[in-house]
Write an enzyme that holds these catalytic residues in place. Sequence first.
Site, PDB file in Angstrom:
ATOM      1  CB  CYS A 111      -6.167   5.214  15.260  1.00 23.35           C
ATOM      2  SG  CYS A 111      -5.531   3.981  14.124  1.00 23.35           S
ATOM      3  CG  HIS A 248      -2.713   7.163  16.977  1.00 29.99           C
ATOM      4  ND1 HIS A 248      -2.860   5.903  17.515  1.00 29.99           N
ATOM      5  CD2 HIS A 248      -2.710   7.000  15.623  1.00 29.99           C
ATOM      6  CE1 HIS A 248      -2.949   5.016  16.530  1.00 29.99           C
ATOM      7  NE2 HIS A 248      -2.854   5.651  15.378  1.00 29.99           N
ATOM      8  CG  ASN A 278      -1.121   2.042  14.610  1.00 34.82           C
ATOM      9  OD1 ASN A 278      -1.968   2.025  15.512  1.00 34.82           O
ATOM     10  ND2 ASN A 278      -1.292   2.709  13.487  1.00 34.82           N
TER      11      ASN A 278
HETATM   12  O1  UT7 Z   1      -2.683   3.688  10.589  1.00 31.95           O
HETATM   13  C1  UT7 Z   1      -2.613   3.100   9.318  1.00 31.95           C
HETATM   14  C2  UT7 Z   1      -1.283   3.104   8.671  1.00 31.95           C
HETATM   15  N1  UT7 Z   1      -0.459   4.128   9.197  1.00 31.95           N
HETATM   16  C3  UT7 Z   1       0.046   5.041   8.426  1.00 31.95           C
HETATM   17  O2  UT7 Z   1      -0.134   5.063   7.226  1.00 31.95           O
HETATM   18  C4  UT7 Z   1       0.883   6.042   9.146  1.00 31.95           C
HETATM   19  C5  UT7 Z   1       1.322   7.125   8.273  1.00 31.95           C
HETATM   20  N2  UT7 Z   1       2.356   6.749   7.342  1.00 31.95           N
HETATM   21  C6  UT7 Z   1       3.568   6.278   7.726  1.00 31.95           C
HETATM   22  O3  UT7 Z   1       3.831   6.063   8.891  1.00 31.95           O
HETATM   23  C7  UT7 Z   1       4.592   6.086   6.648  1.00 31.95           C
HETATM   24  O4  UT7 Z   1       4.131   6.620   5.435  1.00 31.95           O
HETATM   25  C8  UT7 Z   1       4.978   4.585   6.435  1.00 31.95           C
HETATM   26  C9  UT7 Z   1       5.784   4.069   7.623  1.00 31.95           C
HETATM   27  C10 UT7 Z   1       3.732   3.738   6.260  1.00 31.95           C
HETATM   28  C11 UT7 Z   1       5.864   4.453   5.202  1.00 31.95           C
HETATM   29  O5  UT7 Z   1       7.022   5.289   5.321  1.00 31.95           O
HETATM   30  P1  UT7 Z   1       7.465   6.257   4.122  1.00 31.95           P
HETATM   31  O6  UT7 Z   1       8.679   6.921   4.567  1.00 31.95           O
HETATM   32  O7  UT7 Z   1       6.274   7.103   3.793  1.00 31.95           O
HETATM   33  O8  UT7 Z   1       7.827   5.223   2.979  1.00 31.95           O
HETATM   34  P2  UT7 Z   1       7.164   5.038   1.530  1.00 31.95           P
HETATM   35  O9  UT7 Z   1       5.831   4.409   1.639  1.00 31.95           O
HETATM   36  O10 UT7 Z   1       7.284   6.304   0.768  1.00 31.95           O
HETATM   37  O11 UT7 Z   1       8.161   3.987   0.895  1.00 31.95           O
HETATM   38  C12 UT7 Z   1       9.537   4.301   0.699  1.00 31.95           C
HETATM   39  C13 UT7 Z   1      10.264   3.061   0.210  1.00 31.95           C
HETATM   40  C14 UT7 Z   1       9.584   2.389  -0.961  1.00 31.95           C
HETATM   41  O12 UT7 Z   1      10.604   1.901  -1.836  1.00 31.95           O
HETATM   42  P3  UT7 Z   1      11.037   2.726  -3.149  1.00 31.95           P
HETATM   43  O13 UT7 Z   1       9.773   2.825  -3.973  1.00 31.95           O
HETATM   44  O14 UT7 Z   1      11.530   4.050  -2.653  1.00 31.95           O
HETATM   45  O15 UT7 Z   1      12.099   1.851  -3.746  1.00 31.95           O
HETATM   46  C15 UT7 Z   1       8.876   1.224  -0.347  1.00 31.95           C
HETATM   47  O16 UT7 Z   1       8.698   0.137  -1.242  1.00 31.95           O
HETATM   48  O17 UT7 Z   1      10.302   2.087   1.255  1.00 31.95           O
HETATM   49  C16 UT7 Z   1       9.818   0.835   0.746  1.00 31.95           C
HETATM   50  N3  UT7 Z   1       9.182   0.117   1.848  1.00 31.95           N
HETATM   51  C17 UT7 Z   1       9.854  -0.737   2.646  1.00 31.95           C
HETATM   52  N4  UT7 Z   1      11.150  -1.110   2.682  1.00 31.95           N
HETATM   53  C18 UT7 Z   1      11.514  -1.982   3.642  1.00 31.95           C
HETATM   54  C19 UT7 Z   1       7.883   0.162   2.235  1.00 31.95           C
HETATM   55  N5  UT7 Z   1       7.689  -0.643   3.282  1.00 31.95           N
HETATM   56  C20 UT7 Z   1       8.900  -1.218   3.568  1.00 31.95           C
HETATM   57  C21 UT7 Z   1       9.353  -2.134   4.552  1.00 31.95           C
HETATM   58  N6  UT7 Z   1      10.658  -2.472   4.555  1.00 31.95           N
HETATM   59  N7  UT7 Z   1       8.543  -2.641   5.490  1.00 31.95           N
END
Ligand code: UT7
Length: 357
Positions: A111, A248, A278
Amino acid sequence: MLYAKITGWGKAIPPASISNDEISVVVDTNDEWIAARTGIRARRVSHVSTAELATIASKHAIACAGLEGHDIDLVLLATCTPSTIVANTASLVQKNIGATGAAACDVNAACSGFLYALQNATAQIQAGMIKRAVVVAAERMTWYVNWAKRDSAVLFGDGAGAVVLEASSEPSGLMATKTGCDTEDRDILHISNYGSDQDKYQPVGPSDIQFEGREIFKRAVTGMSIACDDVMQKASLSLDDIDVLIPHQANLRIIQAIQKKLAISDDKVMVNIDQYGNTSAATVAIALCEAVEQGLIKPHANIMSAAFGAGLTWAASYIRWGERTAPIKTCDYSFPPCQKSGLELINDAVQACKSAD
Ligand code: UT7
């Protein structure tokens, strides 16, 4: 003193898109979760190759600068989704844009790639090695996506953006920059099942974007804010001097956290993650191009840009815009017609990922 002025800009936005409601048919997710956690509302899917995305964006940037392909001495293509690795993809872009004889090289810093490439081309111009360069970032991130996994499937999209740099005595272009890589943490963001570490005679399943989202989130906010502070110090700039922030586009909440740390108001921040998701190296290039088109970048604007990606690479750059914010010429080169919807374009990959899961 020589500078590398930005004299042209262009982009390639694939016509087919997938909305959050549509992607909810592919993986167990919903518009509310995606919009609230990421700010993304849709992403584009390309029906053409990475090389063709880069070609379209570059041709528009060259026309915008009032130049022809043969005026270009260097083509740097920032991408982590090259069409081909050998020969490099930049060589095909060089051929397509008619930059006969120009040096052509792919740059992979994920990125952060566009800002890395901008630094490299600027240094070559300032050293007097070349006079004119195309720096283009193009990605087909949807090619990597494992459509059986909701955590990554909703985040990524395809697209390209390009700039033309020209040697100039006017203080403009990339004025200060800092790039780096926190390699200790390279495992928290990587593509599995891809590259020459794989046993090519054994089936390994679909490539997969593996990441620790929360960890990357924290490091992205801290890393990009520190890098911006460093660059501002280097350039003796205060926050009040910044006219536009081009971050970004990985997550709206990351953008807002950096904006808060830097105390920059909403009207100065370029955001388009809602439309494109992204697009890795291409996010900053597309956002820069759209910021000019939308009038956010005005003559002589001071622009801060920052990026963060796999490696973990990071970069922050202070760019001073020139006088001109309108293209010298326009170009009607565009995408071939696309007969399929975004969902239809990914259909075969979705079926393959689901049966491999
Ligand atoms: O560039 C490469 C990838 N980019 C990044 O990694 C960017 C930095 N990170 C982020 O933007 C965020 O961490 C994410 C958008 C990737 C994830 O958001 P989060 O608020 O950190 O969510 P999380 O991973 O802690 O997940 C929270 C909950 C989980 O469920 P439980 O365990 O709380 O029941 C996940 O299973 O959200 C669930 N979850 C989803 N639910 C619906 C994860 N992905 C999804 C989804 N739809 N697509």
